[in-house]
Design a protein around this motif. Structure first.
Motif, mmCIF file in Angstrom:
data_model
loop_
_atom_site.group_PDB
_atom_site.id
_atom_site.type_symbol
_atom_site.label_atom_id
_atom_site.label_comp_id
_atom_site.label_asym_id
_atom_site.label_seq_id
_atom_site.Cartn_x
_atom_site.Cartn_y
_atom_site.Cartn_z
ATOM 1 N N GLY A 170 0.985 -0.956 0.254
ATOM 2 C CA GLY A 170 0.287 0.045 -0.135
ATOM 3 C C GLY A 170 0.354 1.355 -0.694
ATOM 4 N N GLU A 171 2.067 1.004 0.275
ATOM 5 C CA GLU A 171 3.261 2.424 0.345
ATOM 6 C C GLU A 171 2.876 3.841 -0.100
ATOM 7 N N LYS A 172 2.677 2.847 -2.327
ATOM 8 C CA LYS A 172 3.252 4.321 -2.803
ATOM 9 C C LYS A 172 1.480 4.262 -3.025
ATOM 10 N N TYR A 173 0.645 3.697 -2.554
ATOM 11 C CA TYR A 173 -0.682 4.915 -2.110
ATOM 12 C C TYR A 173 -0.585 5.494 -1.494
ATOM 13 N N ASN A 174 0.388 5.868 -0.733
ATOM 14 C CA ASN A 174 -0.383 7.220 0.564
ATOM 15 C C ASN A 174 0.681 8.047 -0.533
ATOM 16 N N ASP A 175 -1.090 8.879 -0.763
ATOM 17 C CA ASP A 175 -0.650 10.321 -1.325
ATOM 18 C C ASP A 175 -1.889 11.030 -0.912
ATOM 19 N N ILE A 176 -1.645 10.901 0.599
ATOM 20 C CA ILE A 176 -2.803 12.201 1.237
ATOM 21 C C ILE A 176 -1.387 12.803 2.295
ATOM 22 N N ASP A 177 -0.925 13.423 2.083
ATOM 23 C CA ASP A 177 -0.106 14.669 3.039
ATOM 24 C C ASP A 177 -0.196 14.177 4.429
ATOM 25 N N LEU A 178 0.854 13.574 4.856
ATOM 26 C CA LEU A 178 0.246 13.020 6.131
ATOM 27 C C LEU A 178 1.104 14.003 7.575
ATOM 28 N N THR A 179 -0.279 14.475 8.288
ATOM 29 C CA THR A 179 1.348 15.015 9.215
ATOM 30 C C THR A 179 1.091 14.548 10.422
ATOM 31 N N ILE A 180 2.730 14.263 11.161
ATOM 32 C CA ILE A 180 3.021 13.612 12.011
ATOM 33 C C ILE A 180 3.867 13.794 13.001
ATOM 34 N N ASP A 181 3.536 13.417 14.715
ATOM 35 C CA ASP A 181 4.756 14.026 15.551
ATOM 36 C C ASP A 181 6.283 13.299 15.041
ATOM 37 N N HIS A 225 0.961 9.605 13.393
ATOM 38 C CA HIS A 225 -0.527 10.649 12.694
ATOM 39 C C HIS A 225 -0.849 10.762 14.020
ATOM 40 N N LEU A 226 -1.549 9.165 14.490
ATOM 41 C CA LEU A 226 -2.907 9.380 15.601
ATOM 42 C C LEU A 226 -2.407 9.937 16.743
ATOM 43 N N PHE A 227 -0.774 10.086 17.034
ATOM 44 C CA PHE A 227 -0.721 10.588 18.310
ATOM 45 C C PHE A 227 -0.032 12.071 18.733
ATOM 46 N N ILE A 228 -0.018 13.149 16.897
ATOM 47 C CA ILE A 228 -0.470 14.336 17.252
ATOM 48 C C ILE A 228 -1.857 14.539 17.461
ATOM 49 N N ARG A 229 -2.905 14.130 17.936
ATOM 50 C CA ARG A 229 -3.867 14.142 18.930
ATOM 51 C C ARG A 229 -3.919 14.628 20.479
ATOM 52 N N ASP A 230 -4.281 15.606 20.842
ATOM 53 C CA ASP A 230 -4.432 15.561 22.445
ATOM 54 C C ASP A 230 -5.312 14.418 22.758
ATOM 55 N N PRO A 231 -5.373 14.011 24.451
ATOM 56 C CA PRO A 231 -5.913 12.881 24.937
ATOM 57 C C PRO A 231 -7.558 13.866 25.143
ATOM 58 N N LEU A 232 -8.566 13.749 25.095
ATOM 59 C CA LEU A 232 -9.792 14.298 25.320
ATOM 60 C C LEU A 232 -10.283 14.362 26.916
ATOM 61 N N ASN A 276 -9.224 8.370 18.016
ATOM 62 C CA ASN A 276 -9.303 8.734 16.352
ATOM 63 C C ASN A 276 -10.467 7.008 15.625
ATOM 64 N N TRP A 277 -11.274 7.918 15.890
ATOM 65 C CA TRP A 277 -12.323 7.584 15.368
ATOM 66 C C TRP A 277 -12.496 7.224 13.292
ATOM 67 N N GLN A 278 -11.914 6.187 13.109
ATOM 68 C CA GLN A 278 -11.355 6.310 12.014
ATOM 69 C C GLN A 278 -12.470 5.043 10.174
ATOM 70 N N THR A 279 -12.369 5.056 9.453
ATOM 71 C CA THR A 279 -12.747 3.901 8.991
ATOM 72 C C THR A 279 -12.906 2.356 9.270
ATOM 73 N N MET A 280 -11.472 1.947 9.002
ATOM 74 C CA MET A 280 -10.504 1.093 9.714
ATOM 75 C C MET A 280 -10.069 1.079 11.471
ATOM 76 N N ARG A 281 -9.663 0.586 11.870
ATOM 77 C CA ARG A 281 -8.948 1.031 13.352
ATOM 78 C C ARG A 281 -7.831 -0.616 13.216
ATOM 79 N N PHE A 282 -6.783 -0.218 13.560
ATOM 80 C CA PHE A 282 -5.561 -1.010 13.885
ATOM 81 C C PHE A 282 -4.975 -1.168 15.098
ATOM 82 N N LYS A 283 -5.604 -2.356 15.561
ATOM 83 C CA LYS A 283 -5.606 -2.397 17.413
ATOM 84 C C LYS A 283 -4.314 -3.771 17.888
#
Length: 640
Positions: free
Chosen positions: A340-351, A373-380, A405-412
């Protein structure tokens, strides 16, 4: 609904002071888990579904239906009669955001044998029966995605008025705090999202323009400047987390045999999310109005959007670190597998600090950037008793960020010291009216995972195209009118087991725009000669090569027939059926307004269909939901 810690919740200001602590220790907890189980192999396939329910009360005399705010009491009774008495009880019950909601799951995960598919509907029926048995006269358990008059005056029982002044959790003009589950996590989430954002959440849903709908359709809020600024012409305005998280959904979680298989499934299913969301569309009404959308996804996304004005790009960065392109409830932002790596064409904001720490500790680039990317968010939410934890043996700080981080898919990742393996969660589906429908969607997705793994199918397209598909999927009648980007060649190297698969590009060439195309859902699901083989024909091909007992095969074929006919338009989606019910109601004035009596008649009909007290061939086909022993679990039998 994610992590449900007990304790004393902190205010947003207190939580913010500990945000770096939570992130720092969350990463340490993830690293402990990863290194303990990164080489784990051969976990058996297990999976389970989650169905969310609403509790409603019918007033037959006054032709009114309301949401009952006793979910906590119902939940306590169900747990006491069930899992607390018998650890092997066939069903489990959990709280959800609304105090009128509960969530039901199978007591034990399903396994890898084909016969398991024949037990899904029976288990869902048991849940409905079990919960219905503890309700009172004229009350019912409903699997509806959105309550049409949520936020209208008197929509709850008991009736409570909203509290828009300071001190309330949501400050909503429409949604009373009493409709929020009493567990402190839920009200704290609501309050802290608002405080972090610096204003109330803003949800604007386009209204459906009928013959007599005001044009422009404009609501006025003279006593609320914030609402006056936020509301848009020709849109239904909502202002609280409850308008999103107070909806119901259907989810499936899978255990993979290894981390690499989990990553592969995560990526492949991400491309399927918008397709299945459009197929399961079931939420056309909001705040007493007919909307111009069929799915809840964007509503939930806006309802928990805690981004500040700086993070949304409305002001220069000063107090925040990042511009963030999406709400924390949205589609995924990066694929996890090597393919999937070569199809990652969205700018990804990361810590970047988190990313470097993960890579230095042996995490591969793709998983590291996902977590960073998940960890750019604050705990709520944070509980005073849960600040200082043993990172080697607990995962609350990691889950604090992960589960919000409620996304369409979650990796657990597996929980610490657990026999649970690496899992992926499929999250975009809308809940359906009947156990038959919900079983059909679950079985379809689970079967699809088997075929993906068995045939090594490849559905990957540029992730930006998946995002475009997500937008299309929510539109009115997307299942019939929408066109979706989908990969034409899904067989790596040209798998001859699947009829209709083309050859992979020579020399392993990168996917170009020539290898994916805009397709209808009918083409994607049912196939079109010369264009795409179709997911249902591929599933049928797989089933022909499997040993399946007659009963199970019959059940599976009934489920796939429903999906096939929904995709072709022969059967309606729940959203389309609801629209037609309201459009044909004698009281409807073609003005996009849903009255109390119209809502009552609609929900009563939904409940009768769910409990198999009447047929609905437009939704289910003639007799297709009546092939098993009929069950009358309703306590709301009314002659109306």
């Amino acid at each position: 609904m994610g992590l449900l810690s007990q304790g004393s919740p902190l205010s947003w200001e207190e939580t913010r002071r500990h945000a770096d602590h939570v992130r720092r220790h969350g990463i340490l907890q993830f690293l402990h888990i990863y290194h303990a189980v990164k080489d784990r192999q051969k976990d058996v396939l297990k999976w389970g579904d989650e169905v969310e329910y609403m509790l409603v009360s019918f007033d037959h005399e006054n032709k009114k239906v309301q949401l009952i705010l006793n979910g906590e009491d119902v939940l306590e009774t169900l747990q006491e009669k069930g899992e607390r008495t018998n650890p092997n009880h066939p069903t489990l019950w959990r709280p959800e955001y609304g105090s009128y909601m509960i969530e039901g799951t199978p007591g034990q995960p399903y396994g890898g044998t084909m016969s398991e598919f024949n037990t899904v509907e029976d288990n869902m029926r048991k849940r409905r029966q079990e919960a219905t048995s503890v309700l009172e006269e004229n009350q019912a358990l409903c699997t509806i995605t959105s309550f049409p008059r949520l936020g209208c005056p008197g929509f709850t029982l008991p009736v409570y008025k909203p509290n828009p002044v300071e001190g309330g959790a949501s400050k909503s003009l429409f949604f009373p705090d009493e409709a929020i589950n009493k567990h402190p996590r839920f009200s704290t989430l609501t309050r802290n999202i608002r405080h972090r954002r610096g204003e109330k959440v803003v949800i604007n849903v386009p209204i459906f323009k009928d013959k007599n709908t005001a044009s422009p359709f404009i609501e006025t809020f003279p006593e609320d400047d914030e609402a006056a600024r936020a509301s848009k012409p020709d849109h239904i305005y909502m202002d609280a987390m409850g308008f999103g998280m107070g909806n119901c959904c259907l989810q499936v979680t899978f255990q993979a045999c290894s981390i690499s298989e989990a990553s592969y499934l995560y990526d492949q299913l991400a491309t399927i999310c918008p397709i299945v969301m459009a197929l399961s569309a079931a939420s056309p009404f909001y705040r007493g109005y007919v909307s111009d959308i069929d799915c809840r996804w964007g509503v939930i996304s806006a309802s928990v959007d805690d981004r500040t004005r700086e993070e949304r790009g409305l002001e220069p960065l000063k107090n925040n670190n990042y511009r963030i392109s999406k709400s924390r409830y949205d589609s995924i932002d990066s694929y996890l597998s090597k393919c999937g790596e070569k199809y990652n064409d969205i700018d990804l904001t990361i810590d970047k600090g988190v990313y470097e720490q993960l890579v230095q500790n042996g995490i591969d680039h793709l998983l590291a950037q996902h977590v960073a990317h998940l960890f750019i968010r604050d705990p709520l939410t944070l509980f005073k008793e849960k600040i200082d934890l043993d990172d080697a043996n607990e995962s609350d700080h990691f889950e604090n960020i992960q589960s919000t981080n409620w996304q369409t898919m979650r990796f657990k990742p597996p929980p610490p010291h657990s026999d649970i393996g690496w899992r992926v969660e499929f999250r975009p589906m809308e809940v359906q009216l009947t156990d038959f429908e919900n079983s059909a969607y679950v079985v379809f997705v689970v079967l699809l995972t088997r075929v993906i793994l068995s045939y090594k199918l490849d559905f990957l397209i540029p992730l930006s195209k998946v995002d475009e598909n997500m937008k299309v999927a929510q539109k009115r009648d997307a299942v019939l009118q929408g066109m979706f980007y989908f990969r034409k060649d899904i067989c790596k190297g040209g798998n001859t087991v699947v009829d209709g698969c083309g050859k992979a590009p020579a020399g392993g060439a990168d996917l170009s725009s020539e290898e994916y195309a805009l397709m209808s859902i009918d083409t994607i699901i049912n196939g079109k000669e010369g264009v795409f083989p179709g997911l249902i024909p591929i599933l049928n091909s797989y089933l022909e090569n499997m040993e399946v007992d007659v009963d199970t095969r019959c059940s599976i074929m009934n489920y796939l027939k429903l999906i096939k006919k929904r995709a072709s338009g022969e059967l309606m989606t729940v959203a389309r059926w609801m629209r037609e019910f309201i459009a044909n109601h004698p009281d409807y004035k073609q003005d996009s307004v849903i009255t109390d009596e119209m809502n009552y008649n609609l929900i009563l009909k939904c409940n009768q269909i769910a409990n198999e007290l009447c047929e609905c061939p437009e939704l289910l086909g003639s007799g297709s939901a009546f092939r098993k022993v009929r069950y009358s679990g309703s306590k709301t039998d009314s002659s109306s």
